[in-house]
Structures are given as structure tokens and as C-alpha cells.
Write an enzyme that holds these catalytic residues in place. Structure first.
Site, PDB file in Angstrom:
ATOM      1  N   HIS A 290      44.567  42.632  35.204  1.00 36.44           N
ATOM      2  CA  HIS A 290      45.915  42.090  34.999  1.00 36.44           C
ATOM      3  C   HIS A 290      46.362  42.401  33.573  1.00 36.44           C
ATOM      4  CE1 HIS A 290      46.171  39.253  38.533  1.00 36.44           C
ATOM      5  NE2 HIS A 290      44.854  39.348  38.466  1.00 36.44           N
TER       6      HIS A 290
ATOM      7  N   HIS B 263      40.819  44.759  40.102  1.00 33.83           N
ATOM      8  CA  HIS B 263      42.132  44.956  39.467  1.00 33.83           C
ATOM      9  C   HIS B 263      42.172  44.241  38.132  1.00 33.83           C
ATOM     10  CE1 HIS B 263      42.353  41.442  42.106  1.00 33.83           C
ATOM     11  NE2 HIS B 263      43.190  40.914  41.233  1.00 33.83           N
TER      12      HIS B 263
END
Ligand code: 5GP
Ligand code: ZN
Length: 140
Positions: free
Chosen positions: A101, A99
């Protein structure tokens, strides 16, 4: 079958505030934001580390990030954005599903640059720097 929070969000089994979706990627608001608008971008397929991502998914993920950075910045009237990946547990990755950010930044927010994530800087000789550059180049 891995039990993964982000896979459950991708599958719709856990709720999220989704801000973008396509065939290979999903973006949603972080549940514990570092700033208003803190957004996570994930590949829909479960891969733990960046190096595990197939080329096409990596390219798609970067394209989504590229579009989302200005969208997030405008949405919360931020002054800048910090983009980062905690890639691996030693780097602080808590959810083992790749992921990125997207963290809105504001003048005077006190957050500092990515450099602030590290403590002491290493004292590296010219020779050591040459060796490291060569080693990275060989594996690139
Ligand atoms: P990491 O430390 O792995 O890079 O970041 C994981 C991020 O996922 C954290 O910022 C955390 O707040 C966020 N997060 C953890 N669980 C959930 C969840 O169930 N929903 C959402 N939207 N974010 C989550
Ligand atoms: Zn997953």
C-alpha cells in the site's frame, strides 16, 4: 488456478486505474482509498505472502515502490507517504495476493503512524529481547 481479484486485474479481466506496469509488477489505484492517490503495487504472479515471493520478484516490487512513492506524493501534493504490507490474515490482509500500500499522508489527517495499528505494547525483558534477536538472526 486460484480465483483472485488482483490476478483478474493483472489479466485485464477486471478494470483498474493502472498507474504503472512492467513485466513483473503492476500498480493501480485502490478501489476504496484511505486517501486520494492510495495506490497498490502487486507482483503480476500470484503469491500470497511476502515470504512466498521469489527473490527477483521481491526486488522488482521494492524497486517499483521506490519509484512510486515520490510520484504518488507529488501527484496529490501530499506531505508524506505511509508504505505498508498487511502480510497475512492476522495482520489484516484481505486479498491473498501480495500487495504494497502506498498511502498519501497530509498534515493533520489524523491517521497516525504505523504504530497505531497495534494496541497494547508487550512488556519484554532484556533476556526475552536477546532471545528474539538471536532467533531472528538465525533465520535471516
Ligand atoms: P488488504 O487489506 O488485503 O491489505 O488490502 C486490500 C486492498 O485492496 C483494500 O485497500 C481494498 O480497498 C483493495 N481492493 C479490494 N478489491 C479491489 C478491487 O477490485 N480493485 C481495486 N483497485 N482495489 C481493491
Ligand atoms: Zn492473485
Amino acid at each position: 488456478m486460484v480465483d483472485c481479484i488482483f490476478c483478474r486485474i493483472v489479466d485485464g479481466d477486471l478494470p483498474s486505474r493502472t498507474v504503472y506496469e512492467d513485466d513483473s509488477a503492476l500498480a493501480f489505484l485502490d478501489a476504496n482509498p484511505l486517501a486520494p492517490g492510495h495506490t497498490l503495487v502487486v507482483p503480476k504472479a500470484h503469491h500470497e505472502r511476502l515470504d512466498d515471493l521469489p527473490d527477483d520478484l521481491a526486488a522488482d516490487l521494492l524497486a517499483v515502490l521506490y519509484d512510486l512513492v515520490p510520484a504518488v506524493e507529488r501527484a496529490v501534493d501530499a506531505d508524506a507517504i505511509t508504505v505498508g504490507f498487511n502480510d497475512g490474515a492476522a495482520a489484516g490482509q484481505e486479498v491473498p495476493h501480495v500487495h504494497g500500500h502506498v498511502v498519501p499522508r497530509f498534515e493533520g489527517d489524523g491517521g497516525g503512524p504505523i504504530h497505531a495499528a497495534m494496541g497494547r505494547r508487550p512488556d519484554l525483558s532484556e533476556e526475552k529481547l536477546d532471545d528474539i534477536a538471536a532467533a531472528i538472526g538465525e533465520r535471516g
